[in-house]
Every structure is written in C-alpha cells, then in structure tokens.
Write an enzyme that holds these catalytic residues in place. Structure first.
Site, PDB file in Angstrom:
ATOM      1  N   ASP A  70       0.810  -1.214   0.000  1.00  0.00           N
ATOM      2  CA  ASP A  70       0.000   0.000   0.000  1.00  0.00           C
ATOM      3  C   ASP A  70       0.849   1.273   0.000  1.00  0.00           C
ATOM      4  OD1 ASP A  70      -2.146   1.758   0.294  1.00  0.00           O
ATOM      5  OD2 ASP A  70      -2.286   1.455   2.458  1.00  0.00           O
ATOM      6  N   GLU A  73       4.261  -7.114   8.134  1.00  0.00           N
ATOM      7  CA  GLU A  73       3.030  -7.856   7.875  1.00  0.00           C
ATOM      8  C   GLU A  73       3.185  -9.038   6.933  1.00  0.00           C
ATOM      9  OE1 GLU A  73      -0.310  -5.394   6.900  1.00  0.00           O
ATOM     10  OE2 GLU A  73      -0.361  -4.585   8.933  1.00  0.00           O
ATOM     11  N   TYR A 100      -5.866  -2.511  13.476  1.00  0.00           N
ATOM     12  CA  TYR A 100      -6.828  -1.609  12.815  1.00  0.00           C
ATOM     13  C   TYR A 100      -8.275  -1.856  13.250  1.00  0.00           C
ATOM     14  CZ  TYR A 100      -3.061   0.195   9.945  1.00  0.00           C
ATOM     15  OH  TYR A 100      -1.912   0.816   9.529  1.00  0.00           O
ATOM     16  N   GLU A 121       1.572   0.033  14.153  1.00  0.00           N
ATOM     17  CA  GLU A 121       0.645   0.742  13.273  1.00  0.00           C
ATOM     18  C   GLU A 121      -0.727   0.727  13.919  1.00  0.00           C
ATOM     19  OE1 GLU A 121       0.263  -0.493   9.168  1.00  0.00           O
ATOM     20  OE2 GLU A 121       2.443  -0.709   8.981  1.00  0.00           O
TER      21      GLU A 121
HETATM   22  C1  GCB Z   1      -0.949  -1.899   7.008  1.00  0.00           C
HETATM   23  C2  GCB Z   1       0.293  -1.817   6.206  1.00  0.00           C
HETATM   24  C3  GCB Z   1       0.501  -0.447   5.605  1.00  0.00           C
HETATM   25  C4  GCB Z   1      -0.811   0.099   5.092  1.00  0.00           C
HETATM   26  C5  GCB Z   1      -1.791   0.205   6.240  1.00  0.00           C
HETATM   27  C6  GCB Z   1      -3.157   0.706   5.780  1.00  0.00           C
HETATM   28  O1  GCB Z   1      -1.114  -2.737   7.832  1.00  0.00           O
HETATM   29  O2  GCB Z   1       1.443  -2.208   6.919  1.00  0.00           O
HETATM   30  O3  GCB Z   1       1.443  -0.540   4.574  1.00  0.00           O
HETATM   31  O4  GCB Z   1      -0.661   1.330   4.461  1.00  0.00           O
HETATM   32  O5  GCB Z   1      -1.976  -1.070   6.794  1.00  0.00           O
HETATM   33  O6  GCB Z   1      -3.390   1.905   5.813  1.00  0.00           O
HETATM   34  O7  GCB Z   1      -3.952  -0.123   5.354  1.00  0.00           O
END
Ligand code: GCB
Length: 650
Positions: free
Chosen positions: A216, A458, A522, A558
C-alpha cells in the site's frame, strides 16, 4: 466480514481481503501497472543477477577521501520496448529529455506516471587528474529497483533492490583526457520474487490497483538518493563497527576496524572533541584492528539528551596519514528484557509514527528540506521514535534521528512476504532479504538512534481456502524463513533486538521468534468501523491474547484511521478529523493500562501516495496525522497534548 476473536485467527479485514473478495485472484500479472510499456519477458521470468557490487562506508570528504556529487539534471529516456541494451544507449540516448536526480520519475512526466519498466539515465563527467592514483567508485545511495551501470560504454555492474547503497569500482574504465559517459538503466518491474514482491501468488491486490502492487504505497521508480564519484586512497578504511556499553557512570566504547586488502600497520582512534579527546592506538593485522576505550562520566545518548561524541579513525604508515574517517557516535545500551524495552537500563516507551519517504513531485527522491521539516514536526508533536516503514530511509534522515534523539526501528523492504507460492519463489525472496539485512546493518549499525532491526512488515501465509498449499505448510515455511532471517540479523548485530511487524491476527508462531512483539492493529477501521468502544474492547482482548502467547515487550507499530483533512462531524464519523482523534484516544487508553506495552506508533505520520483504487481517495492513503504537505490535522494537536506531558505518558 471477519470476526474479532482473541485467538491467532486472522482478524484484519484488510484491503487485500476486501479486494480479493471483489475481484478474485490472478489478475495482477495482467494489471495495467505492468502494461506501461511492454515488460521485457526475461525480467518477468528470470531475475537479472547482481554483479560488481562493492560496499563502502558512507562517502565523506577529508584530506584523504574525495567525492564529486553527480546530483542535478541528467538525460533520461523511457525504454518501453527494452531496446536500449541492444541499441547501445549506454553511448548516448537517441531522444532524451531532462530529469532531476535524485527524484522518482513518476510525478515528473505524465506519460511515466504509472510506468515501472526500463528507463535510462545518462550524463557526462570529468574526473580530476589528481585522482589518477586513487581507487575510484561510482556510488549510489538508492536506486529503485534494479540498476545497471556503464562507464564509457563498458558495463561496470548491476544491483538489485531499492533503498540501500551500493558502489562499483570504475577506475580502469575512466578516461582522463576527456569527459566520461555514465549511463544507468533502471527498472522497477513488479515480480513475485522481488522484495517487496509485486503481483504475487496472493494475487497482489487483485489487479484492481494501478500500478499493481502487493503493498500500500506507490512503487516510485528512479535514482532516489545520492550519486557520487568517490576517490579513496590505495589503503583505506573499509568498515568501522562501534559498540557501546555502560559501567556505572562510564561509557565503554569498543571499536572494530577493517582496512582493505588485509593491510597490516598502525592506526588510531580519537574519541571526543579537542581538549577532552581520548586516543587509542590500533594495530592492524590482516586488515583487522580493535580497541576498547573508557569514557568516565559519560553523557549517555537518549531522546532527552541525544549527546554525540565525534570519533575519528586514522590509518598511518611511517608517520604519514593514509586515510581517516569520522563518525558521530552515541554511548547507550538497548535491551529487550522480560516484558520491557530498556534504554540505558531504564524502561522506555516509544511514542511516534510509522512513516513513509514521500512527497509530491519528488516522490521517494531525497528531499532534504522535507527530511529536516519532518524531524522538526516529530519534535513538535512530542514523538521520541519512528519506524522506517517499509524500507530503509536516507542516511540524512538517520543522521537527524541521532541528533534529535529519535529511537528508530530500522526496517528492510520486506513487505508482503507470503509462503504459499512454492519453495523457489520463497528462496529467491529470502536471498534478497538476507542481502538487504546485511546491507542495512552495515549501513546503520553505528547510529545510536537505531534501537531495533525489523526484518519484515506484515508477512502473511498467503493461504487461501482451496489453494494448493495447506495453511499449516505455509506457516511452517514462514517459520523457517523467519528463523533464518532473524538469525542473520542477530549474527550481524548481537547488540540490538530484532523483530518484524505482525499483521493483525497473523501467526504468533512467527512473532514468538522476535525479541519484541510488534503489532499492527486496525480495530475501528478495517473491522468495527464507527464502533470505537467495541473496537477498543477487541483491541484490548487482542493485546492480552498476544501477550499470553508471546510475553515480551510489545509495541503497536501501526494503528490509524483514514481522515480527510478539513472534514468534520459530531458525533465523529469515519473519515472525519474527529474520528481520527477519538480512534487514537481509544488506542492510547488501552495501551496505557498494560505494563507489557513498550510503545505506540501511529499510522501514519503523513498522508502518502499509493496506487489508485476504490479505497484510496485520489490515490492517497489518508491515515496521516499530517497532510502530505505536512500541515497538522486535529489528531496532530491531540497527540501533541498527550505526548508532550512526559516520556512515559501514552
Ligand atoms: C498496514 C500496512 C501499511 C498500510 C496500512 C493501511 O497494515 O502495513 O502498509 O498502508 O496497513 O493503511 O492499510
């Protein structure tokens, strides 16, 4: 939709799952990103080999060493038919335009926006006559992804992999009575066996993204950092390794040095500034020398007091200096012990961000004003740490981290590793990852700011129901891979913890191999969107579950919510600035209640460019706490008010 279970089962409904659900797999190979010029079949089929690569210390200039910066305007030409080698473009480009170096090419030219195929750089340079008896190298700070170089039409070497430096020795190919022609062929074709892999066995991103990647962020291509001609003396310092420890109020500084060609002779280390400097003699045997120095009443490096000591190493013969090299070192220790991360023996909590090197127009090209501005903003917001997600950052950025006192998790470009596409592909990626970790540690080992190495972001099994490889087999292949890769990092540097960042719900067998559990989470975005109280509960259960399986210091590497700057609502809705603040408030709350938590990095420091798709407005990932041009959103002010309270406060 996935469910939230406090088990090792996948919990994250990520963009991959989302797209796969819509598009199915297998389209990546046909994806538009790979059409921006017919891709040379041999590149897709067989990775070119790396040859002629020399590893140098970061070039510097002093009485014995010299360098000529080759930054500026170069000739440039896309080569969509891959005709350049047979048409001998290394003697000159048939219809060049002008490009800036360093810079990614994608944001400069409309017809190259999504182009990742071969392109050529060309320029002339005079080499000073005074360099005639020197060792001369052509040095690159980073070229993404594959680089092949010619001097005056003769191939001098090739290199694979972005974000890390390499050099070719070129003296025997130089002309001294006329200018020299330098040409470089660069391509960033996305293939399954590169690191990061492009459209891979997992179907990449289902072929729905432009360009097609399995990650991404935008696959910017080009010469991204310094290009220099480097002159070194016949006998020169090849490598320096500084390791520090603490005894009471004293700092212990161990210095190992390597001279080229198994040179034997005398050297010296000077530590500290004139007046208070200490000196130690070195005796080189077969190119190697070592000494240990004591600094009484040392000032230890920390985010609060990032004190640096100048260290100068010299080689001499019969009273004549042959070479010297200068480093700024910090005296500090770092250790993962039990469930804590210790800096100088004291528990530390990382507050900060996972980031990207990304800016409009320059793309991933070194942009020094932005490097400085980012360091200033990190300080302003109260951060003491960042991760170089998802690849090594510029040497200049690392130098600033030393000076500003940022604790860095330093990562290789191993994003999107999967383990269901067969032993051959897995081995090829492993080979590149091992090369990357060797090069990263060689480049960054003397930075006090680097407190951990991260060998991947990841990784996933790549398993899909009905696929050829059973899940248990993919997990076992990953275990083997990470045992080797983490082992290599420990072998190269036994003084720092090693880790990788685990996708939400990823196999904890792999996380258990790490010294620190680094988790990307997330809840409240890819799952339980808009339901932050439930998300916080699921997040808390997840943390406690991971800690019960992997009782080690744990860092959220993250967590974040997409946020459109200037969009507001009450009560907070997803994509609003209020939602990002509330999202982060919930995460900080959960983390602050757990003693095994050693840090939290918000995703992301700033908005960044990513392939176009239906879940990334205007080809941008909006989870930045700052906009792409570094203006604070509400969340930046919120974090500032929390993080500036005290070091431990989350
Ligand atoms: C993640 C990835 C990162 C993405 C992020 C997202 O887990 O490590 O590269 O940009 O999520 O915003 O989805």
């Amino acid at each position: 939709m996935t469910s939230e279970k406090p088990t090792g089962e996948p919990l994250k409904m990520d963009r991959r799952d989302f797209l796969l659900g819509v598009a199915g797999t297998g389209a990546a190979a046909m994806a538009p990103g790979n059409e921006g010029g017919k891709l040379p079949a041999e590149i897709a089929a067989e990775e070119p080999h790396q040859h002629g690569v020399v590893r140098l210390l970061l070039p510097q200039q002093n009485a014995h060493r010299n360098r000529i910066d080759l930054l500026g305007l170069w000739d440039f030409q896309l080569d969509p038919e891959d005709a350049g080698v047979s048409a001998q473009w290394f003697h000159g480009l048939p219809s060049p335009r002008t490009i800036a170096v360093p810079c990614s090419w994608n944001d400069l030219f409309n017809d190259a926006a999504d182009y990742l195929g071969p392109a050529w750089y060309f320029r002339e340079v005079w080499v000073p006559a005074a360099w005639r008896r020197q060792r001369i190298f052509l040095y690159f700070g980073s070229v993404n992804y594959a680089a092949q170089a010619w001097i005056n039409g003769t191939a001098v070497g090739s290199h694979l992999g972005g974000h890390l430096p390499f050099a070719f020795e070129i003296a025997s190919h130089l002309a001294w009575d006329r200018s020299n022609l330098i040409s470089v062929r660069v391509e960033n074709v996305q293939t399954a066996t590169r690191v990061p892999p492009g459209g891979n066995s997992r179907g990449g991103l289902g072929g729905m993204e432009l360009p097609a990647t399995s990650y991404d962020y935008f696959p910017y291509a080009g010469i991204h950092r310094q290009v220099q001609l480097v002159a070194l003396p016949e006998t020169y310092i090849e490598d320096i390794t500084v390791v520090t420890s603490i005894e009471g109020a004293s700092g212990i500084v161990n210095v190992k040095a390597q001279a080229n060609a198994e040179w034997s002779g005398a050297g010296k280390v000077q530590l500290g500034t004139a007046g208070s400097a200490r000196e130690a003699e070195l005796e080189f045997r077969r190119g190697f020398a070592e000494t240990t120095m004591r600094v009484p009443e040392a000032v230890f490096w920390s985010p609060d007091a990032p004190h640096l000591y100048p260290l100068e190493l010299t080689l001499s013969a019969h009273g004549t200096l042959l070479d010297s090299y200068r480093l700024d070192i910090g005296i500090r220790t770092v250790e993962a012990r039990g469930e804590q991360l210790l800096l100088n023996g004291q528990p530390i909590f990382l507050k900060g961000f996972s980031r990207h090197e990304d800016f409009a127009i320059s793309g991933r090209g070194l942009n020094l004003p932005v490097v400085v501005r980012d360091a200033e903003l990190l300080k302003w917001v109260g951060a003491n740490s960042f991760r170089t997600s998802h690849y090594p950052y510029s040497p200049e950025c690392m130098e600033l981290a030393d000076r500003y006192g940022f604790m860095v998790i330093d990562e290789i470009p191993a994003v999107g590793m999967t383990f269901s596409d067969g032993e051959t592909n897995i081995q090829k990626r492993l080979t590149q990852c091992l090369r990357d970790i060797d090069d990263l540690i060689a480049r960054d080992k003397n930075h006090p700011s680097v407190i951990a190495w991260s060998v991947a972001n990841e990784p996933g099994t790549g398993y899909s129901p009905g696929g050829a490889v059973p899940k248990a087999e993919a997990v076992a292949a990953g275990t083997k891979f990470f045992t080797q890769l983490l082992g290599r990092a420990r072998e190269q540097d036994g003084t720092r913890p090693v880790t990788f960042t685990t996708v939400q719900g990823g196999p904890l067998e792999w996380t258990a191999l790490c010294d620190i559990a680094c988790l990307n989470a997330y809840f409240g975005w890819y799952s339980l969107g808009g339901r932050l109280d439930q998300a916080a509960q699921a997040f808390a259960r997840y943390l406690d579950h991971v800690n019960s399986v992997v009782p080690k210091p744990t860092i959220i590497t993250e967590c974040g919510a997409g946020t459109l700057a200037g969009v507001h609502d009450e009560p907070p809705q997803m994509w609003t600035e209020e939602y990002q603040v509330e999202f982060l408030r919930h995460y900080l709350e959960v983390v602050s209640k757990r003693s095994f938590m050693a840090g939290l990095h918000v995703w992301n420091f700033q908005e960044f460019k990513t392939p176009q798709s239906i879940i990334r407005p205007a080809g941008q990932n909006n989870k930045g706490v700052f906009t792409r041009d570094r203006r604070p959103k509400m969340a930046a002010h919120f974090l500032r008010s929390r993080w500036n309270r005290s070091l431990r406060t989350t």
